[in-house]
Write a protein that holds these residues in place. Structure first.
Motif, PDB file in Angstrom:
ATOM      1  N   VAL A 196      33.119 -40.523 -77.828  1.00 33.99           N
ATOM      2  CA  VAL A 196      33.297 -40.593 -79.203  1.00 33.99           C
ATOM      3  C   VAL A 196      32.527 -42.034 -79.676  1.00 33.99           C
ATOM      4  CG1 VAL A 196      34.420 -40.867 -81.402  1.00 33.99           C
ATOM      5  CG2 VAL A 196      35.338 -39.095 -79.562  1.00 33.99           C
ATOM      6  N   LYS A 197      32.893 -42.881 -78.778  1.00 36.12           N
ATOM      7  CA  LYS A 197      32.000 -44.299 -79.060  1.00 36.12           C
ATOM      8  C   LYS A 197      30.556 -44.052 -79.040  1.00 36.12           C
ATOM      9  CE  LYS A 197      35.598 -47.695 -78.056  1.00 36.12           C
ATOM     10  NZ  LYS A 197      35.983 -49.066 -77.206  1.00 36.12           N
ATOM     11  N   THR A 198      30.177 -43.372 -78.292  1.00 34.79           N
ATOM     12  CA  THR A 198      28.934 -43.365 -77.660  1.00 34.79           C
ATOM     13  C   THR A 198      28.042 -42.719 -79.141  1.00 34.79           C
ATOM     14  OG1 THR A 198      28.997 -42.802 -75.474  1.00 34.79           O
ATOM     15  CG2 THR A 198      27.177 -42.182 -76.666  1.00 34.79           C
ATOM     16  N   THR A 199      28.601 -41.631 -79.938  1.00 31.43           N
ATOM     17  CA  THR A 199      28.128 -41.250 -81.178  1.00 31.43           C
ATOM     18  C   THR A 199      27.986 -42.483 -82.305  1.00 31.43           C
ATOM     19  OG1 THR A 199      29.864 -40.560 -81.844  1.00 31.43           O
ATOM     20  CG2 THR A 199      28.482 -39.108 -80.562  1.00 31.43           C
ATOM     21  N   ASP A 255      22.309 -37.237 -82.511  1.00 31.40           N
ATOM     22  CA  ASP A 255      23.199 -38.078 -81.619  1.00 31.40           C
ATOM     23  C   ASP A 255      24.770 -37.469 -81.977  1.00 31.40           C
ATOM     24  OD1 ASP A 255      21.436 -41.065 -81.001  1.00 31.40           O
ATOM     25  OD2 ASP A 255      21.372 -39.285 -79.854  1.00 31.40           O
ATOM     26  N   PHE A 256      24.975 -37.377 -83.132  1.00 26.20           N
ATOM     27  CA  PHE A 256      26.385 -37.002 -83.791  1.00 26.20           C
ATOM     28  C   PHE A 256      26.681 -35.613 -83.212  1.00 26.20           C
ATOM     29  CE2 PHE A 256      29.562 -35.911 -86.938  1.00 26.20           C
ATOM     30  CZ  PHE A 256      30.436 -36.724 -86.576  1.00 26.20           C
ATOM     31  N   LYS A 257      25.610 -34.957 -83.412  1.00 22.50           N
ATOM     32  CA  LYS A 257      25.925 -33.247 -82.849  1.00 22.50           C
ATOM     33  C   LYS A 257      25.860 -33.398 -81.313  1.00 22.50           C
ATOM     34  CE  LYS A 257      23.444 -28.944 -82.534  1.00 22.50           C
ATOM     35  NZ  LYS A 257      22.276 -28.189 -82.809  1.00 22.50           N
ATOM     36  N   ASN A 258      25.336 -34.162 -80.648  1.00 23.63           N
ATOM     37  CA  ASN A 258      25.517 -34.097 -79.307  1.00 23.63           C
ATOM     38  C   ASN A 258      26.806 -34.595 -78.927  1.00 23.63           C
ATOM     39  OD1 ASN A 258      23.112 -33.139 -78.825  1.00 23.63           O
ATOM     40  ND2 ASN A 258      21.816 -35.092 -78.384  1.00 23.63           N
ATOM     41  N   TYR A 295      32.080 -33.856 -76.627  1.00 20.94           N
ATOM     42  CA  TYR A 295      33.538 -33.762 -76.663  1.00 20.94           C
ATOM     43  C   TYR A 295      34.386 -32.409 -76.301  1.00 20.94           C
ATOM     44  CZ  TYR A 295      38.329 -33.627 -78.932  1.00 20.94           C
ATOM     45  OH  TYR A 295      39.395 -33.560 -79.033  1.00 20.94           O
ATOM     46  N   ILE A 296      33.787 -31.456 -76.806  1.00 20.12           N
ATOM     47  CA  ILE A 296      34.445 -30.070 -76.814  1.00 20.12           C
ATOM     48  C   ILE A 296      34.228 -29.922 -75.113  1.00 20.12           C
ATOM     49  CG2 ILE A 296      33.861 -27.783 -77.199  1.00 20.12           C
ATOM     50  CD1 ILE A 296      33.160 -28.502 -80.088  1.00 20.12           C
ATOM     51  N   ALA A 315      29.886 -25.303 -84.336  1.00 15.59           N
ATOM     52  CA  ALA A 315      30.979 -26.175 -84.831  1.00 15.59           C
ATOM     53  C   ALA A 315      30.297 -27.653 -85.332  1.00 15.59           C
ATOM     54  CB  ALA A 315      31.976 -26.417 -83.734  1.00 15.59           C
ATOM     55  N   ALA A 316      29.555 -28.151 -84.346  1.00 15.32           N
ATOM     56  CA  ALA A 316      28.630 -29.504 -84.627  1.00 15.32           C
ATOM     57  C   ALA A 316      27.920 -29.218 -85.866  1.00 15.32           C
ATOM     58  CB  ALA A 316      27.856 -29.643 -83.410  1.00 15.32           C
ATOM     59  N   GLU A 317      27.002 -28.030 -85.909  1.00 17.55           N
ATOM     60  CA  GLU A 317      26.168 -27.721 -87.140  1.00 17.55           C
ATOM     61  C   GLU A 317      26.921 -27.783 -88.288  1.00 17.55           C
ATOM     62  OE1 GLU A 317      23.386 -27.661 -87.546  1.00 17.55           O
ATOM     63  OE2 GLU A 317      22.401 -27.808 -85.636  1.00 17.55           O
ATOM     64  N   LEU A 318      28.243 -27.142 -88.297  1.00 15.68           N
ATOM     65  CA  LEU A 318      28.882 -26.918 -89.373  1.00 15.68           C
ATOM     66  C   LEU A 318      29.477 -28.334 -90.127  1.00 15.68           C
ATOM     67  CD1 LEU A 318      30.824 -23.489 -88.654  1.00 15.68           C
ATOM     68  CD2 LEU A 318      29.474 -24.046 -90.213  1.00 15.68           C
ATOM     69  N   ILE A 319      29.793 -29.104 -89.073  1.00 10.99           N
ATOM     70  CA  ILE A 319      30.301 -30.449 -89.616  1.00 10.99           C
ATOM     71  C   ILE A 319      29.367 -31.291 -89.773  1.00 10.99           C
ATOM     72  CG2 ILE A 319      31.133 -32.486 -88.322  1.00 10.99           C
ATOM     73  CD1 ILE A 319      32.895 -31.010 -86.622  1.00 10.99           C
ATOM     74  N   LEU A 320      28.205 -31.115 -89.310  1.00  9.98           N
ATOM     75  CA  LEU A 320      26.889 -31.914 -89.905  1.00  9.98           C
ATOM     76  C   LEU A 320      26.596 -31.671 -91.501  1.00  9.98           C
ATOM     77  CD1 LEU A 320      24.602 -32.194 -86.810  1.00  9.98           C
ATOM     78  CD2 LEU A 320      25.708 -34.178 -87.986  1.00  9.98           C
TER      79      LEU A 320
END
Length: 203
Positions: free
Chosen positions: A79-82, A90-93, A98-99, A194-199
């Motif tokens: 989490v800190k990396t993002t 980067d946030f998506k990655n 994490y998952i 999931a990453a796309e939806l959150i973004l």
């Protein structure tokens, strides 16, 4: 010829024994759950007497604490990396990473995170007010959100709420992936979506 001094050798042996105890406990906890973990079973798993295990840990709760500490540090790093290298990509990655991380932990992660034992909840609860001040991983996620334009004018309390909701959403997804033993390709698709939806929340 390198001669290893007795104290160094002893420290190495102690570190190896401690690691063996923790690995044994991890296997037992993964297959049987927290409630069925015991010092006696851990000792049997490594073919030593319970007294040896008690030399390193006073009780099974200390063993669980040590395992949680190991895995929590890994989660915090992801989490800190993002937070440190923020961009939408980067946030998506970071979300996908994490998952991957927690689902690779498998049943161990599930058994610990769904436990309602008070001692475990002291380490895993994230939904109370002020949780970000106690949970480095949640605070790292809050840091991610603070640099998002959509949260630029939000209060710390609102950012914490958003982080708690995102965390819980990802936890639910990861837990179902573990329970249903989802194959690798489908897991990747679910993580990416999931990453796309959150973004989309940040746009």
């Amino acid at each position: 010829m390198i001669i290893i001094s007795t104290p160094v050798r002893k420290n190495k042996q102690q570190a190896e024994m401690r690691a063996a105890i923790l690995q044994s406990a991890r296997v037992l906890l993964t297959h049987n759950g927290i409630e069925h973990l015991s010092i006696r079973k851990v000792a049997q798993q490594i073919d030593y007497s319970p007294a040896i295990v008690y030399h390193y840990f006073n009780n099974k709760e200390e063993i669980i604490d040590a395992l949680l500490e190991e895995d929590y540090e890994k989660i915090v790093e992801v989490v800190k990396t993002t937070a440190e290298y923020y961009s939408k990509k980067d946030f998506k990655n970071g979300i996908v990473a994490y998952i991957r991380l927690v689902t690779d932990m498998g049943a161990f992660y599930k058994n610990v995170m769904i436990s309602d034992l008070p001692r475990i909840l002291q380490r895993t609860s994230v939904l109370h007010k002020g949780a970000a001040q106690e949970r480095p991983a949640l605070e790292a996620l809050c840091s991610d959100l603070r640099v998002c334009p959509a949260f630029a004018n939000q209060s710390d309390a609102d950012i914490e709420l958003a982080a708690q909701i995102i965390w819980s959403t990802l936890f639910g997804l990861a837990t179902r992936i573990i329970i249903e033993d989802v194959d690798k390709d489908q897991k990747e698709r679910l993580a990416e979506q999931a990453a796309e939806l959150i973004l989309k929340m940040f746009r």
